[in-house]
Design a protein around this motif. Structure first.
Motif, PDB file in Angstrom:
ATOM      1  N   ASN A 200       0.747  -1.055   0.082  1.00  0.00           N
ATOM      2  CA  ASN A 200       0.049   0.099   0.225  1.00  0.00           C
ATOM      3  C   ASN A 200       0.808   1.278   0.084  1.00  0.00           C
ATOM      4  O   ASN A 200       0.552   2.301  -0.607  1.00  0.00           O
ATOM      5  CB  ASN A 200      -0.966   0.034   1.020  1.00  0.00           C
ATOM      6  N   VAL A 201       2.077   1.237   0.502  1.00  0.00           N
ATOM      7  CA  VAL A 201       2.926   2.398   0.655  1.00  0.00           C
ATOM      8  C   VAL A 201       3.281   2.643  -0.896  1.00  0.00           C
ATOM      9  O   VAL A 201       3.319   3.764  -1.097  1.00  0.00           O
ATOM     10  CB  VAL A 201       4.116   2.131   1.688  1.00  0.00           C
ATOM     11  N   VAL A 202       3.724   1.543  -1.791  1.00  0.00           N
ATOM     12  CA  VAL A 202       4.284   1.991  -2.760  1.00  0.00           C
ATOM     13  C   VAL A 202       3.064   2.238  -3.916  1.00  0.00           C
ATOM     14  O   VAL A 202       3.327   2.995  -4.732  1.00  0.00           O
ATOM     15  CB  VAL A 202       5.036   0.517  -3.448  1.00  0.00           C
ATOM     16  N   ARG A 203       1.896   1.721  -3.558  1.00  0.00           N
ATOM     17  CA  ARG A 203       0.686   1.995  -4.364  1.00  0.00           C
ATOM     18  C   ARG A 203       0.442   3.512  -4.133  1.00  0.00           C
ATOM     19  O   ARG A 203       0.259   4.075  -5.309  1.00  0.00           O
ATOM     20  CB  ARG A 203      -0.615   1.261  -3.896  1.00  0.00           C
ATOM     21  N   ASN A 204       0.479   4.008  -2.912  1.00  0.00           N
ATOM     22  CA  ASN A 204       0.181   5.479  -2.829  1.00  0.00           C
ATOM     23  C   ASN A 204       1.178   6.228  -3.426  1.00  0.00           C
ATOM     24  O   ASN A 204       0.891   7.339  -4.008  1.00  0.00           O
ATOM     25  CB  ASN A 204       0.067   5.918  -1.313  1.00  0.00           C
ATOM     26  N   LEU A 205       2.379   5.980  -3.353  1.00  0.00           N
ATOM     27  CA  LEU A 205       3.454   6.739  -4.098  1.00  0.00           C
ATOM     28  C   LEU A 205       3.325   6.518  -5.613  1.00  0.00           C
ATOM     29  O   LEU A 205       3.349   7.639  -6.121  1.00  0.00           O
ATOM     30  CB  LEU A 205       4.795   5.886  -3.551  1.00  0.00           C
ATOM     31  N   THR A 206       2.837   5.543  -6.125  1.00  0.00           N
ATOM     32  CA  THR A 206       2.659   5.494  -7.446  1.00  0.00           C
ATOM     33  C   THR A 206       1.594   6.271  -7.829  1.00  0.00           C
ATOM     34  O   THR A 206       1.709   6.882  -9.184  1.00  0.00           O
ATOM     35  CB  THR A 206       2.520   3.908  -8.127  1.00  0.00           C
ATOM     36  N   THR A 207       0.505   6.238  -7.275  1.00  0.00           N
ATOM     37  CA  THR A 207      -0.511   7.179  -7.919  1.00  0.00           C
ATOM     38  C   THR A 207      -0.136   8.571  -7.674  1.00  0.00           C
ATOM     39  O   THR A 207      -0.690   9.461  -8.457  1.00  0.00           O
ATOM     40  CB  THR A 207      -1.727   6.742  -6.669  1.00  0.00           C
ATOM     41  N   GLU A 208       0.482   9.088  -6.707  1.00  0.00           N
ATOM     42  CA  GLU A 208       0.862  10.243  -6.529  1.00  0.00           C
ATOM     43  C   GLU A 208       1.936  10.663  -7.670  1.00  0.00           C
ATOM     44  O   GLU A 208       1.928  11.715  -8.340  1.00  0.00           O
ATOM     45  CB  GLU A 208       1.768  10.384  -5.043  1.00  0.00           C
ATOM     46  N   LEU A 209       3.052   9.665  -8.011  1.00  0.00           N
ATOM     47  CA  LEU A 209       3.699  10.043  -8.956  1.00  0.00           C
ATOM     48  C   LEU A 209       3.007  10.212 -10.460  1.00  0.00           C
ATOM     49  O   LEU A 209       3.272  11.016 -11.435  1.00  0.00           O
ATOM     50  CB  LEU A 209       5.019   8.856  -9.225  1.00  0.00           C
ATOM     51  N   ALA A 210       2.114   9.262 -10.647  1.00  0.00           N
ATOM     52  CA  ALA A 210       1.121   9.304 -11.896  1.00  0.00           C
ATOM     53  C   ALA A 210       0.597  10.836 -11.875  1.00  0.00           C
ATOM     54  O   ALA A 210       0.424  11.278 -13.113  1.00  0.00           O
ATOM     55  CB  ALA A 210      -0.053   8.161 -11.839  1.00  0.00           C
ATOM     56  N   GLU A 211       0.026  11.250 -10.733  1.00  0.00           N
ATOM     57  CA  GLU A 211      -0.736  12.367 -11.210  1.00  0.00           C
ATOM     58  C   GLU A 211       0.410  13.801 -11.269  1.00  0.00           C
ATOM     59  O   GLU A 211      -0.151  14.661 -12.083  1.00  0.00           O
ATOM     60  CB  GLU A 211      -1.387  12.795  -9.555  1.00  0.00           C
ATOM     61  N   GLU A 212       1.354  13.609 -10.538  1.00  0.00           N
ATOM     62  CA  GLU A 212       2.260  14.607 -10.802  1.00  0.00           C
ATOM     63  C   GLU A 212       3.111  14.453 -12.423  1.00  0.00           C
ATOM     64  O   GLU A 212       3.309  15.547 -12.950  1.00  0.00           O
ATOM     65  CB  GLU A 212       3.912  14.417 -10.037  1.00  0.00           C
ATOM     66  N   GLY A 213       2.876  13.258 -12.706  1.00  0.00           N
ATOM     67  CA  GLY A 213       3.528  13.224 -14.184  1.00  0.00           C
ATOM     68  C   GLY A 213       2.274  13.563 -15.319  1.00  0.00           C
ATOM     69  O   GLY A 213       2.643  13.423 -16.609  1.00  0.00           O
ATOM     70  N   GLY A 214       0.970  13.546 -14.957  1.00  0.00           N
ATOM     71  CA  GLY A 214       0.107  13.760 -15.853  1.00  0.00           C
ATOM     72  C   GLY A 214      -0.392  12.419 -16.511  1.00  0.00           C
ATOM     73  O   GLY A 214      -1.134  12.624 -17.597  1.00  0.00           O
ATOM     74  N   PHE A 215      -0.267  11.393 -15.929  1.00  0.00           N
ATOM     75  CA  PHE A 215      -0.871  10.173 -16.329  1.00  0.00           C
ATOM     76  C   PHE A 215      -2.389   9.966 -15.693  1.00  0.00           C
ATOM     77  O   PHE A 215      -2.483  10.276 -14.731  1.00  0.00           O
ATOM     78  CB  PHE A 215       0.003   9.033 -15.821  1.00  0.00           C
ATOM     79  N   GLN A 216      -3.027   9.038 -16.654  1.00  0.00           N
ATOM     80  CA  GLN A 216      -4.474   8.940 -16.055  1.00  0.00           C
ATOM     81  C   GLN A 216      -4.249   7.355 -15.501  1.00  0.00           C
ATOM     82  O   GLN A 216      -3.910   6.440 -16.174  1.00  0.00           O
ATOM     83  CB  GLN A 216      -5.146   8.837 -17.194  1.00  0.00           C
ATOM     84  N   LEU A 217      -4.901   7.342 -14.138  1.00  0.00           N
ATOM     85  CA  LEU A 217      -4.859   6.157 -13.577  1.00  0.00           C
ATOM     86  C   LEU A 217      -6.312   5.329 -13.672  1.00  0.00           C
ATOM     87  O   LEU A 217      -7.322   6.177 -13.237  1.00  0.00           O
ATOM     88  CB  LEU A 217      -4.667   6.253 -11.908  1.00  0.00           C
ATOM     89  N   VAL A 218      -6.317   4.423 -14.700  1.00  0.00           N
ATOM     90  CA  VAL A 218      -7.840   3.844 -14.900  1.00  0.00           C
ATOM     91  C   VAL A 218      -8.302   2.554 -14.218  1.00  0.00           C
ATOM     92  O   VAL A 218      -9.178   2.224 -14.211  1.00  0.00           O
ATOM     93  CB  VAL A 218      -7.813   3.547 -16.377  1.00  0.00           C
ATOM     94  N   GLY A 219      -7.300   2.203 -13.144  1.00  0.00           N
ATOM     95  CA  GLY A 219      -7.532   0.979 -12.744  1.00  0.00           C
ATOM     96  C   GLY A 219      -6.723   0.593 -11.556  1.00  0.00           C
ATOM     97  O   GLY A 219      -5.555   0.749 -11.529  1.00  0.00           O
TER      98      GLY A 219
END
Length: 421
Positions: A200-219
């Motif tokens: 969950n720690v790495v998941r939260n980090l990945t969602t944060e980095l995706a938002e910072e990079g302008g990627f769309q989290l679809v699932g």
């Protein structure tokens, strides 16, 4: 009776004086042996990684002591630690069994019974967390080279240092590599993650980095490694209808990591890109165990054999390791090797085994990248967090069973294959 008392007193004084003379003061240059503790899982699920760590540490010891020839590395002289009059380095290990309470006990034992002046380790994130809390109370330097969890250097500890990249550094490398993917590029990502604290720690980090990079989290699909079916979890992602361009597979243990990757083949799902993220993928045998299901997979690493083979400083060390131990040098081995040399360099610069002086020397280190085997710009610890700010991750892709560096561009050996099959 008076004469007898005086005789006994003289004998006691002489005995104490003799003991004192044989045990130099911590700051003395007449120290003959410097003992460094290595915490590693020699038994349990991560025993293979623990064996790698101990081999890396032993190779570092041999180089420092002048037993393996001369190489231009930080911490390595011609025969022992020059700052301590040529004192020899000794490695003393403690088996953590990948259990936090055992790691803490072993850390205390190495300090109180084995007389180590500093520790490196301990591979498993939670073990590292608990063991370093124990050494914090003991006021002994702890240099970690193999646990990337970001929070470890965010706890405000005075005696804990990390040489390697953090999960954030690895994640930033991943998203930078995705930003350079050929063709239409990557816009949509999905996450398949283990539903436990590290996952969950790495998941939260990945969602944060995706938002910072302008990627769309679809699932996002979570997987309980204790009761879940990895094939069902992958099928849920496959049938979600979002068609992600890349899937981050986040796993916290080696066994779960291999199962999740193999589940893609079992579920007949082949997204354009799969990225292996988390502590479960640190063990060198994991990706090899995935077989054809791991073809085209991207992983971020602190150590690259391909880069080392082109580095005039790293290649002799890699070749020596592989000749000595009859197996490839892994990321874990390279991390332990580097942590031991960094601690040895600090002790040498301090000219002392006094913990306070060694800690101060660690804070003052500025090791250039050319004096290391790692693909970093060097070692410079942040004054507050004690994180090596010069560390970085590289991204490799498995192509025809071999790992090729695809990011950063200055180290790239081949462009990424996209889609992966």
């Amino acid at each position: 009776m008076r004469c007898l008392s005086r005789t006994a007193l003289v004998a006691v004084v002489l005995s104490v004086a003799a003991c004192t003379a044989s045990e130099p003061e911590p700051g003395s240059s007449s120290v003959r042996e410097v003992r460094i503790g290595v915490l590693a899982p020699r038994s349990g699920a991560s025993a293979a990684a623990g064996a790698d760590a101990l081999r890396g540490a032993e190779l570092a010891r041999g180089l420092v002591n002048g037993e393996e020839g001369s190489v231009p590395l930080a911490g390595v002289g011609t025969a022992g630690l020059a700052g301590l009059g040529g004192a020899k380095l000794t490695i003393v290990s403690g088996d953590t069994q990948s259990r936090p309470e055992v790691g803490a006990t072993e850390a205390a034992r190495l300090v109180s019974q084995e007389g180590v002046v500093g520790l490196v380790g301990a591979y498993d994130t939670v073990v590292t967390e608990v063991a370093s809390q124990r050494t914090e109370r003991l006021r002994i330097p702890f240099v970690n080279g193999d646990s990337p969890a970001g929070y470890l250097t965010e706890r405000g500890l005075d005696w804990f240092f990390r040489t390697g990249p953090t999960d954030r550094m690895f994640g930033e490398a991943f998203f930078s590599a995705l930003g350079q993917a050929p063709g239409a590029g990557v816009k949509k990502i999905a996450l398949l993650y283990t539903d436990d604290q590290p996952g969950n720690v790495v998941r939260n980090l990945t969602t944060e980095l995706a938002e910072e990079g302008g990627f769309q989290l679809v699932g996002q699909v979570r997987f309980d490694p204790k009761i879940g079916n990895p094939v069902a979890a992958v099928a849920q992602l496959r049938d979600g209808g979002q068609r992600p361009d890349a899937v981050f597979v986040i796993a916290s243990t080696p066994g779960t990591a291999a199962r999740l990757i193999k589940a893609f083949g079992q579920a007949h799902y082949s997204p354009p890109g799969i990225l292996a993220f988390g502590a479960g993928f640190l063990q060198s045998t994991v990706l090899g165990a995935t077989g054809s299901d791991g073809e085209g997979l991207l992983s971020s690493t602190a150590w690259s054999r391909e880069i080392a083979s082109r580095n005039p400083t790293a290649k002799p060390v890699m070749d020596l390791y592989e000749a000595k131990f009859n197996q490839p040098m892994s990321e874990t081995a390279a991390g332990a090797f580097t942590a031991v040399l960094v601690l040895a360099e600090a002790i040498d610069n301090a000219g002392s085994i006094d913990p306070q002086r060694v800690r101060a020397a660690l804070l003052n280190l500025d090791i250039p990248g050319r004096e290391m085997i790692m693909p970093w710009s060097g070692v410079r610890f942040d004054a507050a967090s004690h994180q090596n700010v010069a560390a970085s991750g590289v991204v490799e892709q498995r192509v025809n069973g071999l790992f090729r560096v695809v990011f950063p561009q200055e180290l790239q050996q081949a462009p990424a294959v996209w889609p992966r099959r």
